[in-house]
Design a protein around this motif. Structure first.
Motif: not given
Length: 263
Positions: A57-66
Protein backbone atom coordinates in the motif's frame (compact mmCIF):
# COMPACT_ATOMS: atom_id res chain seq x y z
CA UNK A 1 10.35 -6.22 14.92
CA UNK A 2 9.65 -7.55 11.41
CA UNK A 3 8.48 -4.87 8.93
CA UNK A 4 4.84 -5.10 7.86
CA UNK A 5 4.12 -7.25 4.82
CA UNK A 6 7.27 -9.36 5.11
CA UNK A 7 7.22 -13.15 5.31
CA UNK A 8 10.34 -15.09 6.26
CA UNK A 9 10.16 -18.82 5.56
CA UNK A 10 12.67 -21.00 7.40
CA UNK A 11 14.24 -20.61 10.80
CA UNK A 12 17.91 -20.20 10.03
CA UNK A 13 20.46 -20.56 7.28
CA UNK A 14 21.52 -18.39 4.36
CA UNK A 15 19.02 -15.60 3.62
CA UNK A 16 17.46 -15.37 0.15
CA UNK A 17 15.29 -12.45 -0.98
CA UNK A 18 12.89 -12.86 -3.91
CA UNK A 19 12.13 -10.09 -6.42
CA UNK A 20 9.32 -10.87 -8.87
CA UNK A 21 8.94 -9.40 -12.31
CA UNK A 22 6.83 -6.40 -13.26
CA UNK A 23 4.63 -5.21 -10.42
CA UNK A 24 3.55 -8.74 -9.48
CA UNK A 25 3.04 -9.86 -5.92
CA UNK A 26 5.89 -12.02 -4.63
CA UNK A 27 3.77 -14.66 -2.91
CA UNK A 28 3.46 -17.61 -5.29
CA UNK A 29 5.46 -15.97 -8.09
CA UNK A 30 8.31 -18.51 -7.95
CA UNK A 31 6.59 -21.93 -7.70
CA UNK A 32 8.46 -24.43 -5.57
CA UNK A 33 11.36 -22.12 -4.87
CA UNK A 34 10.50 -21.18 -1.29
CA UNK A 35 9.79 -24.77 -0.22
CA UNK A 36 12.80 -26.11 -2.12
CA UNK A 37 15.24 -23.64 -0.58
CA UNK A 38 13.89 -24.10 2.95
CA UNK A 39 14.33 -27.87 2.55
CA UNK A 40 17.80 -27.62 1.01
CA UNK A 41 20.05 -25.88 2.01
CA UNK A 42 17.84 -24.79 4.91
CA UNK A 43 17.63 -21.19 3.72
CA UNK A 44 15.58 -18.35 5.14
CA UNK A 45 13.52 -17.06 2.23
CA UNK A 46 12.23 -13.49 2.36
CA UNK A 47 8.95 -12.87 0.53
CA UNK A 48 8.04 -9.21 0.24
CA UNK A 49 6.28 -6.81 -2.14
CA UNK A 50 8.49 -3.78 -2.55
CA UNK A 51 6.84 -0.38 -2.46
CA UNK A 52 4.60 0.33 -5.42
CA UNK A 53 4.19 -3.33 -6.40
CA UNK A 54 1.98 -6.28 -5.58
CA UNK A 55 -0.09 -5.85 -2.44
CA UNK A 56 2.05 -3.03 -1.00
CA UNK A 57 0.00 0.00 0.00
CA UNK A 58 3.07 2.23 0.10
CA UNK A 59 4.00 4.29 -2.96
CA UNK A 60 7.42 3.66 -4.42
CA UNK A 61 9.48 4.07 -7.55
CA UNK A 62 12.03 1.98 -9.37
CA UNK A 63 14.71 4.54 -8.55
CA UNK A 64 14.16 4.27 -4.80
CA UNK A 65 13.92 0.45 -4.77
CA UNK A 66 17.61 -0.06 -3.79
CA UNK A 67 17.24 2.29 -0.82
CA UNK A 68 14.05 0.52 0.25
CA UNK A 69 15.67 -2.92 0.07
CA UNK A 70 18.77 -1.69 1.90
CA UNK A 71 16.55 -0.45 4.73
CA UNK A 72 14.52 -3.67 4.71
CA UNK A 73 17.55 -5.95 5.05
CA UNK A 74 18.91 -3.78 7.85
CA UNK A 75 15.57 -3.93 9.68
CA UNK A 76 15.41 -7.72 9.32
CA UNK A 77 19.00 -8.08 10.51
CA UNK A 78 19.62 -10.87 8.05
CA UNK A 79 23.01 -9.69 6.85
CA UNK A 80 23.97 -10.00 3.18
CA UNK A 81 21.36 -11.89 1.17
CA UNK A 82 21.24 -13.79 -2.10
CA UNK A 83 18.80 -11.84 -4.30
CA UNK A 84 16.76 -13.73 -6.90
CA UNK A 85 15.12 -11.45 -9.45
CA UNK A 86 13.15 -12.16 -12.61
CA UNK A 87 12.57 -9.60 -15.38
CA UNK A 88 12.13 -6.18 -13.71
CA UNK A 89 12.99 -7.85 -10.40
CA UNK A 90 16.36 -8.74 -11.90
CA UNK A 91 16.91 -5.10 -12.85
CA UNK A 92 16.06 -4.10 -9.27
CA UNK A 93 18.53 -6.66 -7.93
CA UNK A 94 21.29 -5.33 -10.20
CA UNK A 95 20.58 -1.71 -9.23
CA UNK A 96 20.61 -2.71 -5.56
CA UNK A 97 23.91 -4.57 -5.90
CA UNK A 98 25.51 -1.60 -7.66
CA UNK A 99 24.42 0.86 -4.96
CA UNK A 100 24.75 -1.32 -1.84
CA UNK A 101 27.18 -4.16 -2.64
CA UNK A 102 27.56 -4.95 1.06
CA UNK A 103 23.91 -6.06 1.16
CA UNK A 104 24.38 -8.88 -1.34
CA UNK A 105 25.98 -12.30 -0.88
CA UNK A 106 24.95 -13.45 -4.35
CA UNK A 107 22.74 -12.69 -7.35
CA UNK A 108 20.46 -14.86 -9.48
CA UNK A 109 19.17 -12.82 -12.44
CA UNK A 110 16.43 -14.59 -14.40
CA UNK A 111 16.05 -13.05 -17.85
CA UNK A 112 16.39 -9.66 -16.21
CA UNK A 113 15.19 -6.47 -17.82
CA UNK A 114 18.51 -5.15 -19.21
CA UNK A 115 19.04 -2.08 -17.08
CA UNK A 116 22.39 -1.73 -18.85
CA UNK A 117 20.74 -1.04 -22.24
CA UNK A 118 18.81 2.23 -22.50
CA UNK A 119 17.21 1.43 -25.87
CA UNK A 120 15.73 -1.85 -24.66
CA UNK A 121 14.50 -0.14 -21.51
CA UNK A 122 12.92 2.63 -23.58
CA UNK A 123 11.00 -0.01 -25.52
CA UNK A 124 9.81 -1.62 -22.26
CA UNK A 125 8.53 1.70 -20.93
CA UNK A 126 6.86 2.48 -24.25
CA UNK A 127 5.07 -0.89 -24.38
CA UNK A 128 3.67 -0.51 -20.87
CA UNK A 129 2.54 3.04 -21.66
CA UNK A 130 0.73 1.79 -24.78
CA UNK A 131 -0.99 -0.89 -22.68
CA UNK A 132 -2.14 1.78 -20.24
CA UNK A 133 -3.57 3.96 -23.02
CA UNK A 134 -5.46 1.01 -24.50
CA UNK A 135 -6.70 -0.06 -21.07
CA UNK A 136 -8.05 3.46 -20.45
CA UNK A 137 -10.47 3.25 -23.40
CA UNK A 138 -13.90 2.65 -21.80
CA UNK A 139 -15.23 -0.92 -22.15
CA UNK A 140 -13.24 -1.82 -25.26
CA UNK A 141 -9.79 -1.23 -23.76
CA UNK A 142 -10.03 -3.53 -20.73
CA UNK A 143 -11.69 -6.21 -22.88
CA UNK A 144 -8.89 -6.03 -25.45
CA UNK A 145 -6.11 -6.14 -22.85
CA UNK A 146 -7.85 -8.95 -20.97
CA UNK A 147 -8.36 -11.02 -24.11
CA UNK A 148 -4.74 -10.54 -25.17
CA UNK A 149 -3.48 -11.60 -21.76
CA UNK A 150 -5.74 -14.66 -21.64
CA UNK A 151 -4.44 -15.76 -25.05
CA UNK A 152 -0.86 -15.23 -23.92
CA UNK A 153 -1.61 -17.20 -20.78
CA UNK A 154 -2.91 -20.18 -22.74
CA UNK A 155 0.28 -20.25 -24.78
CA UNK A 156 2.52 -19.85 -21.73
CA UNK A 157 0.83 -22.65 -19.77
CA UNK A 158 1.39 -25.35 -22.37
CA UNK A 159 3.46 -28.13 -20.84
CA UNK A 160 3.89 -26.44 -17.47
CA UNK A 161 3.40 -28.31 -14.22
CA UNK A 162 0.20 -27.30 -12.36
CA UNK A 163 1.74 -24.92 -9.83
CA UNK A 164 3.60 -23.07 -12.59
CA UNK A 165 0.45 -22.83 -14.70
CA UNK A 166 -1.38 -21.37 -11.69
CA UNK A 167 1.42 -18.81 -11.30
CA UNK A 168 0.85 -17.72 -14.91
CA UNK A 169 -2.80 -16.98 -14.12
CA UNK A 170 -1.87 -14.94 -11.04
CA UNK A 171 0.78 -12.99 -12.93
CA UNK A 172 -1.58 -12.08 -15.77
CA UNK A 173 -4.11 -10.62 -13.33
CA UNK A 174 -2.09 -7.43 -13.51
CA UNK A 175 -2.99 -3.86 -12.71
CA UNK A 176 -1.78 -2.10 -15.84
CA UNK A 177 -1.54 1.30 -14.19
CA UNK A 178 0.50 -0.19 -11.35
CA UNK A 179 2.82 -1.80 -13.91
CA UNK A 180 3.33 1.56 -15.64
CA UNK A 181 4.23 3.17 -12.33
CA UNK A 182 6.58 0.29 -11.49
CA UNK A 183 8.52 0.69 -14.74
CA UNK A 184 8.59 4.50 -14.73
CA UNK A 185 12.12 5.87 -14.88
CA UNK A 186 13.64 2.64 -16.22
CA UNK A 187 15.13 4.31 -19.29
CA UNK A 188 16.79 7.05 -17.28
CA UNK A 189 18.25 4.52 -14.86
CA UNK A 190 19.64 2.60 -17.84
CA UNK A 191 21.24 5.77 -19.19
CA UNK A 192 22.96 6.23 -15.83
CA UNK A 193 24.21 2.64 -15.69
CA UNK A 194 27.96 2.18 -15.82
CA UNK A 195 29.60 -1.11 -16.76
CA UNK A 196 31.80 -2.41 -13.98
CA UNK A 197 29.41 -1.25 -11.24
CA UNK A 198 28.56 -4.72 -9.97
CA UNK A 199 30.45 -6.48 -7.16
CA UNK A 200 32.37 -9.71 -7.67
CA UNK A 201 30.02 -12.08 -5.83
CA UNK A 202 28.63 -15.53 -6.65
CA UNK A 203 26.10 -15.04 -9.43
CA UNK A 204 24.00 -16.68 -12.11
CA UNK A 205 22.78 -14.71 -15.12
CA UNK A 206 20.10 -16.80 -16.82
CA UNK A 207 18.97 -15.63 -20.25
CA UNK A 208 16.13 -16.96 -22.39
CA UNK A 209 16.85 -19.20 -25.37
CA UNK A 210 17.52 -16.45 -27.90
CA UNK A 211 19.92 -16.12 -30.82
CA UNK A 212 23.48 -15.11 -29.97
CA UNK A 213 23.13 -11.72 -31.65
CA UNK A 214 19.90 -10.80 -29.86
CA UNK A 215 20.35 -7.41 -28.09
CA UNK A 216 18.85 -8.70 -24.85
CA UNK A 217 21.14 -11.72 -24.80
CA UNK A 218 24.11 -9.45 -25.50
CA UNK A 219 23.10 -7.12 -22.65
CA UNK A 220 22.87 -10.12 -20.32
CA UNK A 221 26.34 -11.21 -21.43
CA UNK A 222 27.72 -7.80 -20.41
CA UNK A 223 26.06 -8.06 -16.99
CA UNK A 224 27.52 -11.56 -16.56
CA UNK A 225 30.97 -10.32 -17.53
CA UNK A 226 30.74 -7.57 -14.89
CA UNK A 227 29.91 -10.24 -12.31
CA UNK A 228 32.82 -12.40 -13.39
CA UNK A 229 30.65 -15.18 -14.80
CA UNK A 230 29.11 -16.30 -18.08
CA UNK A 231 25.41 -16.28 -18.97
CA UNK A 232 23.43 -19.50 -18.80
CA UNK A 233 20.65 -20.44 -21.24
CA UNK A 234 18.61 -23.63 -21.17
CA UNK A 235 16.91 -25.09 -24.27
CA UNK A 236 13.47 -23.56 -24.96
CA UNK A 237 13.73 -21.25 -21.95
CA UNK A 238 11.43 -18.24 -22.28
CA UNK A 239 11.29 -14.92 -20.47
CA UNK A 240 9.33 -16.79 -17.79
CA UNK A 241 12.23 -19.13 -17.17
CA UNK A 242 11.22 -19.51 -13.51
CA UNK A 243 8.04 -21.23 -14.76
CA UNK A 244 9.24 -23.30 -17.71
CA UNK A 245 12.50 -24.39 -16.00
CA UNK A 246 11.65 -24.28 -12.26
CA UNK A 247 13.90 -27.17 -11.27
CA UNK A 248 16.90 -25.66 -13.05
CA UNK A 249 16.21 -22.31 -11.37
CA UNK A 250 16.06 -23.97 -7.95
CA UNK A 251 19.37 -25.70 -8.64
CA UNK A 252 20.92 -22.41 -9.82
CA UNK A 253 19.93 -20.62 -6.61
CA UNK A 254 21.31 -23.47 -4.51
CA UNK A 255 24.58 -23.31 -6.41
CA UNK A 256 24.91 -19.55 -5.95
CA UNK A 257 24.23 -19.94 -2.22
CA UNK A 258 27.03 -22.51 -2.10
CA UNK A 259 29.36 -20.35 -4.21
CA UNK A 260 29.39 -22.90 -7.04
CA UNK A 261 29.28 -22.20 -10.79
CA UNK A 262 25.94 -22.51 -12.57
CA UNK A 263 25.72 -24.34 -15.88
Amino acid sequence: MRPEGVQVHGDDGPPVLLLPGGAATCDGFFPGLVEGLVADPGARVIVHDRRGTGSSSEPGTLADAPDHLHTLVAALGTGPVVAVGQSLGGAVAALWAARYPQDLAGLVLLDMTPVNDAEICRQVERRTAVMARISAVPLLGPALIGGTLRLAGLQMKRGLRPDCAAAVDRTLEMDVDQLVRATAGLTELARQWRDGALPQIPAAVVTADRKADDPIRQAHARIARDLGTTPVSWPRATHSVHLDHPDEVLDAVRRVIAGQPVR
